[in-house]
Motif scaffolding. Sequence first.
Motif, PDB file in Angstrom:
ATOM      1  N   ALA A   1      18.508   8.497  38.788  1.00  0.00           N
ATOM      2  CA  ALA A   1      17.922   9.201  37.653  1.00  0.00           C
ATOM      3  C   ALA A   1      17.189   8.165  36.805  1.00  0.00           C
ATOM      4  O   ALA A   1      17.655   7.048  36.638  1.00  0.00           O
ATOM      5  CB  ALA A   1      19.016   9.890  36.836  1.00  0.00           C
ATOM      6  N   GLY A   2      16.054   8.525  36.260  1.00  0.00           N
ATOM      7  CA  GLY A   2      15.258   7.572  35.482  1.00  0.00           C
ATOM      8  C   GLY A   2      14.057   7.091  36.258  1.00  0.00           C
ATOM      9  O   GLY A   2      14.011   7.146  37.490  1.00  0.00           O
ATOM     10  N   HIS A   3      13.075   6.610  35.534  1.00  0.00           N
ATOM     11  CA  HIS A   3      11.829   6.163  36.151  1.00  0.00           C
ATOM     12  C   HIS A   3      12.052   4.904  36.969  1.00  0.00           C
ATOM     13  O   HIS A   3      12.708   3.964  36.525  1.00  0.00           O
ATOM     14  CB  HIS A   3      10.787   5.905  35.062  1.00  0.00           C
ATOM     15  CG  HIS A   3       9.500   5.360  35.574  1.00  0.00           C
ATOM     16  ND1 HIS A   3       8.857   4.297  34.982  1.00  0.00           N
ATOM     17  CD2 HIS A   3       8.730   5.712  36.636  1.00  0.00           C
ATOM     18  CE1 HIS A   3       7.749   4.038  35.643  1.00  0.00           C
ATOM     19  NE2 HIS A   3       7.641   4.871  36.647  1.00  0.00           N
ATOM     20  N   ASP A   4      11.512   4.877  38.152  1.00  0.00           N
ATOM     21  CA  ASP A   4      11.594   3.696  39.013  1.00  0.00           C
ATOM     22  C   ASP A   4      10.228   3.005  39.024  1.00  0.00           C
ATOM     23  O   ASP A   4       9.332   3.403  39.763  1.00  0.00           O
ATOM     24  CB  ASP A   4      11.992   4.107  40.420  1.00  0.00           C
ATOM     25  CG  ASP A   4      12.088   2.920  41.382  1.00  0.00           C
ATOM     26  OD1 ASP A   4      11.954   1.773  40.907  1.00  0.00           O
ATOM     27  OD2 ASP A   4      12.298   3.149  42.583  1.00  0.00           O
ATOM     28  N   PRO A   5      10.041   1.960  38.211  1.00  0.00           N
ATOM     29  CA  PRO A   5       8.733   1.303  38.129  1.00  0.00           C
ATOM     30  C   PRO A   5       8.393   0.485  39.365  1.00  0.00           C
ATOM     31  O   PRO A   5       7.275  -0.035  39.473  1.00  0.00           O
ATOM     32  CB  PRO A   5       8.871   0.395  36.903  1.00  0.00           C
ATOM     33  CG  PRO A   5      10.333   0.084  36.843  1.00  0.00           C
ATOM     34  CD  PRO A   5      11.034   1.335  37.312  1.00  0.00           C
ATOM     35  N   TYR A   6       9.323   0.362  40.299  1.00  0.00           N
ATOM     36  CA  TYR A   6       9.100  -0.466  41.483  1.00  0.00           C
ATOM     37  C   TYR A   6       8.764   0.355  42.726  1.00  0.00           C
ATOM     38  O   TYR A   6       8.556  -0.204  43.797  1.00  0.00           O
ATOM     39  CB  TYR A   6      10.330  -1.335  41.748  1.00  0.00           C
ATOM     40  CG  TYR A   6      10.735  -2.157  40.557  1.00  0.00           C
ATOM     41  CD1 TYR A   6       9.963  -3.243  40.141  1.00  0.00           C
ATOM     42  CD2 TYR A   6      11.864  -1.824  39.805  1.00  0.00           C
ATOM     43  CE1 TYR A   6      10.316  -3.988  39.026  1.00  0.00           C
ATOM     44  CE2 TYR A   6      12.221  -2.566  38.683  1.00  0.00           C
ATOM     45  CZ  TYR A   6      11.444  -3.644  38.297  1.00  0.00           C
ATOM     46  OH  TYR A   6      11.787  -4.377  37.192  1.00  0.00           O
ATOM     47  N   SER A   7       8.699   1.673  42.590  1.00  0.00           N
ATOM     48  CA  SER A   7       8.450   2.516  43.749  1.00  0.00           C
ATOM     49  C   SER A   7       7.011   2.403  44.224  1.00  0.00           C
ATOM     50  O   SER A   7       6.064   2.465  43.433  1.00  0.00           O
ATOM     51  CB  SER A   7       8.751   3.977  43.415  1.00  0.00           C
ATOM     52  OG  SER A   7       8.375   4.822  44.490  1.00  0.00           O
ATOM     53  N   VAL A   8       6.839   2.294  45.529  1.00  0.00           N
ATOM     54  CA  VAL A   8       5.501   2.265  46.115  1.00  0.00           C
ATOM     55  C   VAL A   8       4.871   3.659  46.092  1.00  0.00           C
ATOM     56  O   VAL A   8       3.665   3.805  46.278  1.00  0.00           O
ATOM     57  CB  VAL A   8       5.565   1.717  47.553  1.00  0.00           C
ATOM     58  CG1 VAL A   8       6.121   2.758  48.526  1.00  0.00           C
ATOM     59  CG2 VAL A   8       4.212   1.206  48.021  1.00  0.00           C
ATOM     60  N   MET A   9       5.682   4.694  45.815  1.00  0.00           N
ATOM     61  CA  MET A   9       5.200   6.065  45.814  1.00  0.00           C
ATOM     62  C   MET A   9       4.854   6.568  44.417  1.00  0.00           C
ATOM     63  O   MET A   9       4.650   7.769  44.226  1.00  0.00           O
ATOM     64  CB  MET A   9       6.232   6.993  46.466  1.00  0.00           C
ATOM     65  CG  MET A   9       6.436   6.754  47.944  1.00  0.00           C
ATOM     66  SD  MET A   9       4.892   6.741  48.936  1.00  0.00           S
ATOM     67  CE  MET A   9       4.245   8.385  48.616  1.00  0.00           C
TER      68      MET A   9
END
Length: 297
Positions: free
Chosen positions: A265-273
């Motif tokens: 849960a929460g924003h994932d700033p490391y996602s390639v998507m």
Amino acid sequence: MITFNKISAALAVVVLFMFIFVSCSEKDRDQQVAPKADATANDKIPAEVIDQFIKLGFDVSDIKMIEATDPLTGKATGKKNYLLEGDIVITPENLKAMTGSDIHSHGAVNEQYRTANLVSGSPYRIIKVLGYNYGTNALDAKMTTALKYAIDNYNALYGSTFGLRFSLTFGSNTATSDIVVYKVTGSAGGQAGFPAGGNPYKWVQIFSGTSAYSTDVVEHVITHEIGHCLGLRHSDWFNRSLSCGSGGNEGTAGVGAIHIPGTPAGHDPYSVMRACFNSSETGEFGTYDKVALRYLY
């Protein structure tokens, strides 16, 4: 697709006379624009079809109808497809399959997401990827290197918890390939679609302007678009401003935005998507991109 903040970008041009794109935290982004294909305006698409896409969780603000053609020869098939969110091609068959699914995601929560359409044959399926190298659609040298790195990203996952393997060849014979990666004229970014019939989406366009950035950035874009081909949606579909600097929810949660268990849960700033990229991308998967793909395949 992936975007940048126009006010800061203009200041960067005036002051620095160099690239207008800086890190994601500085929110210096500009919209990546797809090539202007033969498109039908939003008001030509039936309201009930637009409503279906909204219920599936898509942003319909830029929905278009595009001619279905052989991407490399340009030969028309006599059919039309939908283009949404700048880089997602949905065929009428895709739409029918997604609206007919009984799998749903409930609530606008902040995890990794997939579509109802996935690739079959895992474990041990080999996905044949072709880097197109003929004529005006040939990948340039930077794209060629970046594609190799992108395929390495996926093959590094292979093992007991990820059952897809990827083979990569270069040439012009697209007939036996599962995914074809090729260059088209455009500002920056890419375009792909979702799986159908248990197979990955075949055509990945990489816009020519992408090569103005580093090899890592091009690797990021290709890895992102192949993610769509495998059924991944934007990880921040619920709030595009998190990666794009502007924009909101791409649509209400539905069959087209299914939460992948094990992602946070929460924003994932490391996602390639993420919906948008910046000039400091590493080209590598974030931790939860790996979790998502291993869960699915």
